[in-house]
Design an enzyme around this catalytic site. Structure first.
Site, mmCIF file in Angstrom:
data_model
loop_
_atom_site.group_PDB
_atom_site.id
_atom_site.type_symbol
_atom_site.label_atom_id
_atom_site.label_comp_id
_atom_site.label_asym_id
_atom_site.label_seq_id
_atom_site.Cartn_x
_atom_site.Cartn_y
_atom_site.Cartn_z
ATOM 1 N N LYS A 36 -12.378 0.025 6.818
ATOM 2 C CA LYS A 36 -11.925 0.309 5.457
ATOM 3 C C LYS A 36 -12.944 -0.255 4.470
ATOM 4 O O LYS A 36 -13.546 -1.310 4.716
ATOM 5 C CB LYS A 36 -10.550 -0.330 5.242
ATOM 6 N N SER B 43 -3.277 2.801 1.414
ATOM 7 C CA SER B 43 -4.607 2.925 0.851
ATOM 8 C C SER B 43 -5.716 3.045 1.898
ATOM 9 O O SER B 43 -6.872 3.292 1.554
ATOM 10 C CB SER B 43 -4.908 1.715 -0.052
ATOM 11 N N SER C 193 -0.207 0.157 3.625
ATOM 12 C CA SER C 193 -1.524 0.793 3.602
ATOM 13 C C SER C 193 -2.139 1.046 4.970
ATOM 14 O O SER C 193 -3.078 1.834 5.085
ATOM 15 C CB SER C 193 -2.494 -0.041 2.758
#
Length: 549
Positions: free
Chosen positions: A132, A209, A233
């Protein structure tokens, strides 16, 4: 030059930088990209058709299988890395999932590994791992989707501890993946990188996210990647792409030198964990990071722990809680069907039983409210300031976080009060757990997660009521795929029986997705949760469950 043109020009520079790192022979023409985007439910097959059979064999494999092939010298690190770099490049051009590309660096490292092969291979030797965006890697940006943070590559001293661990374990870092600006949204969009689509069905959002991770792994562009979770997320993108995603207990995987929004927020903290196609790979990865790297030695927030990488045998008189609804929002028929499948399997198994998990709707509401209040405690000032630095416009998905005409930021006393309410809510859930007879206290609980996907622009038509509470409670939670939506079997929801306006909105949106047929075949995601520190238990039970389903 105007501010307006300046931010747009900087966006183009970043996109050009990203595009320049894709080999010319891996670039798709506009006709092919349009064709792949229009064939919304078949991206995996279409990407397969653009790759060689040997590449597909590698990218459809598992970490454990590739490790065995490396040990037997049936594959080289270069072959494995090249296959994933090629596939990731193709996927990105369709769904827009990469924020940083390190293909050249990854291939150079793979060649070095092949030329300097040790007698005993480290645990993740030659395995490409995706990250990420917020994980700091030397030499590349960590933008968090903010334009003002681009073109500021991180130094060696800024590299995240977890990245250093991955290097020590022999992993090859080859990409970083997209996030929504600030990472405080469940839809992955930014002015800098654009919109990230779902790789299972391009009609829908990838979630967020960790949306770039979910989309990349969902289409076999990576076997495993790291995400973070402060309000779903990891679990949301995992659910939306049919993956396994672990939100660990706080203090399991090191967060040291990982960039974040709201740094210093200790009440309802963010955690870092893996998303993977294969549960055995996920458990193996966790055992490597925790048992071998022992993060508590270097990161003071990490807790000493041993992670069980393989056991699926459950103890006698095992109890599974089934959560069919919180009394605020009814889960859709697909989730009810999946929960019933799990409940029936448990009750048919000797030495196991299922019980109803039914905490009060008042407690569910309080947990949900606490998470939302914590997220906007500064009235959105941090997010607003980051946008103002570059002059880029605030995204619609973040407007609920920026309280332009709302209350001022929390005072210290108000924050203390919120922290006290979090503790009280955690204790109330513990009291509910202890209210069961000792022989009926659940070892794990199976719960809905996302309920349903959403189309681009429809983020606020869904709910996080089955997600946020486990962040407040600090319960480990593992997102698991359990079948897929069948429009004929699952059918419409009765909007006249809605519990409240929010419930009616959710039911109406579900009916729209069913009537359009878009949701047919979409993954059903549930989550396995357990009280704080029981990370091993959720993984062990999920392994048992998937050996039976």
């Amino acid at each position: 030059m105007t501010v307006h043109s300046t931010w747009k020009e900087k966006v183009q520079l970043k996109k050009d930088q990203l595009n320049s790192k894709i080999k010319d022979e891996w670039k798709l023409n506009s006709t092919t990209i349009t064709r792949l985007k229009n064939d919304k439910k078949n991206l995996i097959k279409n990407i397969d058709d653009l790759c060689s059979s040997s590449e597909n064999q590698i990218t459809h494999s598992t970490i454990m299988a590739l490790r065995q092939a490396l040990e037997a010298k049936e594959l080289s690190c270069h072959e494995i890395t090249a296959a994933f770099c090629h596939r990731a490049a193709l996927i990105h051009q369709v769904v827009n999932c990469l924020s940083e590309i390190m293909f050249s660096e990854a291939l150079r490292l793979a060649d070095y590994y092949d030329s300097n092969r040790p007698a005993i291979l480290p645990p993740l030797y030659g395995i490409p791992i995706s990250l990420k965006d917020q994980c700091n890697v030397e030499g590349v940006d960590t933008s968090l989707g903010y334009l003002c943070r681009t073109f500021k590559p991180k130094t060696k001293n800024e590299e995240s501890l977890i990245v250093s661990f991955l290097r020590d374990l022999g992993a090859i870092i080859f990409v970083k993946t997209t996030v929504p600006s600030s990472m405080m949204a469940t839809d992955t969009q930014s002015n800098t990188f654009g919109y990230t689509y779902n790789s299972i069905n391009l009609s829908f959002s990838s979630g967020g996210s960790s949306g770039g991770e979910g989309s990349l792994i969902g289409a076999h562009g990576s076997l495993l990647g790291l995400g973070t979770d402060i309000g779903g997320s990891i679990r949301i993108p995992s659910s939306y792409q049919g993956l396994f995603g672990l939100k660990p207990t706080f203090g399991r995987v090191p967060y040291l030198r990982v960039d974040n929004s709201f740094e210093g927020r200790e009440t309802i903290p963010s955690v870092i964990g893996p998303l993977a196609r294969d549960l055995s790979d996920l458990r193996y990865f966790m055992s490597c990071v925790i048992n071998i790297c022992q993060p508590w030695v270097q990161d003071v927030k990490c807790i000493p722990y041993h992670f069980d990488s393989s056991t699926s045998k459950l103890h006698d008189n095992y109890v599974v809680g089934i959560w069919y609804g919180d009394g605020v929002i009814d889960p859709p028929p697909s989730d009810i069907r999946a929960l019933k499948t799990c409940e029936d399997l448990v009750n048919k198994t000797k030495g196991m039983k299922a019980v109803k998990w039914e905490p009060s709707s008042e407690l569910s509401r309080e947990l949900f409210d606490l998470a939302n209040e914590a997220d906007v405690a500064d009235s959105g000032n941090e997010i607003k300031n980051e946008f103002e630095i570059s002059g880029e416009p605030l995204l619609d998905i973040l407007k609920p976080m920026v309280l332009e005409n709302g209350r001022p930021p929390y005072t210290v006393n108000e924050w203390w009060d919120l922290t006290k309410r979090v503790y009280n809510a955690q204790q109330l859930m513990r009291d509910y757990y202890l209210s069961f007879p000792e022989s009926e206290r659940p070892d794990v609980i199976i719960s809905p997660t996302t309920l349903m996907p959403f189309r681009p622009g429809d983020m606020l038509k869904t709910t996080l009521r089955y997600i946020l509470l486990f962040n407040v409670l600090n319960f480990p939670s593992l997102s698991i795929p359990v079948g897929s939506v069948d429009c004929q079997i699952d059918g419409l929801m009765d909007t006249t029986s809605a519990l409240n306006p929010e419930d009616k909105m959710i039911k109406t949106y579900w009916n729209d997705l069913i009537q359009s047929g878009e949701i047919d075949g979409f993954p059903i995601g549930l989550q396995v949760v357990s009280p704080t520190f029981n990370d091993n238990e959720v993984c062990k039970f999920a392994s048992w469950l998937f050996s039976k389903i």
